[in-house]
Design a protein around this motif. Sequence first.
Motif, PDB file in Angstrom:
ATOM      1  N   ARG A   6       0.810  -1.218   0.000  1.00 19.72           N
ATOM      2  CA  ARG A   6       0.000   0.000   0.000  1.00 19.72           C
ATOM      3  C   ARG A   6       0.845   1.271   0.000  1.00 19.72           C
ATOM      4  NH1 ARG A   6      -2.517   1.367   5.777  1.00 19.72           N
ATOM      5  NH2 ARG A   6      -0.716   0.885   7.057  1.00 19.72           N
ATOM      6  N   PHE A   7       2.107   1.195   0.408  1.00 22.40           N
ATOM      7  CA  PHE A   7       2.984   2.363   0.374  1.00 22.40           C
ATOM      8  C   PHE A   7       3.973   2.322  -0.799  1.00 22.40           C
ATOM      9  CE2 PHE A   7       1.989   2.230   5.028  1.00 22.40           C
ATOM     10  CZ  PHE A   7       1.208   3.386   5.029  1.00 22.40           C
ATOM     11  N   ALA A   8       3.750   1.437  -1.741  1.00 25.11           N
ATOM     12  CA  ALA A   8       4.671   1.302  -2.876  1.00 25.11           C
ATOM     13  C   ALA A   8       4.783   2.604  -3.661  1.00 25.11           C
ATOM     14  CB  ALA A   8       4.229   0.163  -3.791  1.00 25.11           C
ATOM     15  N   GLY A   9       3.662   3.296  -3.881  1.00 24.60           N
ATOM     16  CA  GLY A   9       3.692   4.571  -4.598  1.00 24.60           C
ATOM     17  C   GLY A   9       4.531   5.614  -3.883  1.00 24.60           C
ATOM     18  N   LEU A  10       4.433   5.638  -2.573  1.00 28.18           N
ATOM     19  CA  LEU A  10       5.228   6.575  -1.772  1.00 28.18           C
ATOM     20  C   LEU A  10       6.712   6.254  -1.902  1.00 28.18           C
ATOM     21  CD1 LEU A  10       5.549   8.824   0.357  1.00 28.18           C
ATOM     22  CD2 LEU A  10       5.236   7.053   2.099  1.00 28.18           C
ATOM     23  N   TRP A  11       7.051   4.972  -1.810  1.00 28.18           N
ATOM     24  CA  TRP A  11       8.455   4.585  -1.915  1.00 28.18           C
ATOM     25  C   TRP A  11       9.004   4.849  -3.315  1.00 28.18           C
ATOM     26  CZ3 TRP A  11      11.287   4.698   1.993  1.00 28.18           C
ATOM     27  CH2 TRP A  11      10.791   4.341   3.243  1.00 28.18           C
ATOM     28  N   LEU A  12       8.183   4.645  -4.331  1.00 25.42           N
ATOM     29  CA  LEU A  12       8.590   4.956  -5.701  1.00 25.42           C
ATOM     30  C   LEU A  12       8.915   6.448  -5.815  1.00 25.42           C
ATOM     31  CD1 LEU A  12       8.927   4.280  -8.720  1.00 25.42           C
ATOM     32  CD2 LEU A  12       6.466   4.671  -8.960  1.00 25.42           C
ATOM     33  N   THR A  13       8.081   7.278  -5.220  1.00 24.82           N
ATOM     34  CA  THR A  13       8.285   8.722  -5.244  1.00 24.82           C
ATOM     35  C   THR A  13       9.572   9.097  -4.515  1.00 24.82           C
ATOM     36  OG1 THR A  13       5.884   9.043  -5.324  1.00 24.82           O
ATOM     37  CG2 THR A  13       7.207  10.930  -4.664  1.00 24.82           C
ATOM     38  N   VAL A  14       9.806   8.505  -3.366  1.00 22.59           N
ATOM     39  CA  VAL A  14      11.019   8.799  -2.581  1.00 22.59           C
ATOM     40  C   VAL A  14      12.268   8.374  -3.355  1.00 22.59           C
ATOM     41  CG1 VAL A  14      12.309   8.176  -0.486  1.00 22.59           C
ATOM     42  CG2 VAL A  14       9.867   8.730  -0.341  1.00 22.59           C
ATOM     43  N   VAL A  15      12.246   7.182  -3.923  1.00 21.23           N
ATOM     44  CA  VAL A  15      13.399   6.690  -4.687  1.00 21.23           C
ATOM     45  C   VAL A  15      13.650   7.588  -5.896  1.00 21.23           C
ATOM     46  CG1 VAL A  15      14.208   4.796  -6.161  1.00 21.23           C
ATOM     47  CG2 VAL A  15      13.291   4.311  -3.891  1.00 21.23           C
ATOM     48  N   SER A  16      12.590   7.983  -6.591  1.00 22.27           N
ATOM     49  CA  SER A  16      12.733   8.842  -7.769  1.00 22.27           C
ATOM     50  C   SER A  16      13.342  10.182  -7.410  1.00 22.27           C
ATOM     51  CB  SER A  16      11.369   9.063  -8.430  1.00 22.27           C
ATOM     52  OG  SER A  16      10.802   7.845  -8.815  1.00 22.27           O
ATOM     53  N   PHE A  17      12.891  10.750  -6.304  1.00 24.24           N
ATOM     54  CA  PHE A  17      13.418  12.031  -5.833  1.00 24.24           C
ATOM     55  C   PHE A  17      14.899  11.893  -5.480  1.00 24.24           C
ATOM     56  CE2 PHE A  17      14.361  14.899  -2.281  1.00 24.24           C
ATOM     57  CZ  PHE A  17      14.040  16.127  -2.841  1.00 24.24           C
ATOM     58  N   CYS A  18      15.227  10.894  -4.694  1.00 24.58           N
ATOM     59  CA  CYS A  18      16.604  10.707  -4.221  1.00 24.58           C
ATOM     60  C   CYS A  18      17.557  10.345  -5.350  1.00 24.58           C
ATOM     61  CB  CYS A  18      16.645   9.643  -3.133  1.00 24.58           C
ATOM     62  SG  CYS A  18      15.805  10.160  -1.616  1.00 24.58           S
ATOM     63  N   GLU A  19      17.079   9.584  -6.329  1.00 25.14           N
ATOM     64  CA  GLU A  19      17.938   9.172  -7.437  1.00 25.14           C
ATOM     65  C   GLU A  19      18.418  10.379  -8.239  1.00 25.14           C
ATOM     66  OE1 GLU A  19      19.014   8.208 -11.523  1.00 25.14           O
ATOM     67  OE2 GLU A  19      17.124   9.176 -10.982  1.00 25.14           O
ATOM     68  N   ALA A  20      17.621  11.411  -8.336  1.00 26.05           N
ATOM     69  CA  ALA A  20      18.009  12.601  -9.092  1.00 26.05           C
ATOM     70  C   ALA A  20      19.043  13.443  -8.358  1.00 26.05           C
ATOM     71  CB  ALA A  20      16.775  13.447  -9.404  1.00 26.05           C
ATOM     72  N   ILE A  21      19.302  13.105  -7.091  1.00 29.35           N
ATOM     73  CA  ILE A  21      20.261  13.873  -6.294  1.00 29.35           C
ATOM     74  C   ILE A  21      21.486  13.025  -5.945  1.00 29.35           C
ATOM     75  CG2 ILE A  21      20.605  15.255  -4.206  1.00 29.35           C
ATOM     76  CD1 ILE A  21      17.492  15.442  -4.074  1.00 29.35           C
TER      77      ILE A  21
END
Length: 182
Positions: A6-21
């Motif tokens: 149920r939190f997969a979308g949140l984790w995807l968002t966090v990983v996407s944000f962090c990967e760009a940095i």
Amino acid sequence: MWSSHRFAGLWLTVVSFCEAIFFPIPPDVMLIPMSMSKPHLATRYAIYTTLASVLGGMIGYGIGFYAFEWVQQIIINWGYQTQFDKTMIWFEQWGILVVFLAGFSPIPYKIFTICAGVMQMFFFPFVLTATVSRFLRFYLVAKLSAWGGEKYAQKIRKSIEIIGWGVVFLGIIGYFLYQFFK
């Protein structure tokens, strides 16, 4: 399966944000299984990934613009110096086109975001170009994953890299043709 959590979308968002940095793992590793497990949400996942990646890219840009000397040692320690040097040369030669190509290339996106800041590229064109290119890439990954399912997962991962290098190659050819006919 974690992609259905149920939190997969949140984790995807966090990983996407962090990967760009700074994060070394691209969001594709989460986007692909999530799109396969819930194909009806593939476009939404691509949008989440894009928005988070672009926001992270803005932070990366800021780091390059304001705090590059602090980050330079990290680039060296993580083994990105060669990629960073190549990227700086590309920015000098091709400008905003590099940001578009970065959205598709297998070279870590964080290198491009930091370089854009170091080069003090105009911010609005950077954000607009990053948004378009990242969305096209993530939409393609999500939709191919949703369409192909588990059966094609490995082929999709390989195809995205081939497509990424293909876009870079076409961009280079386009640049040289533009210079030739200018």
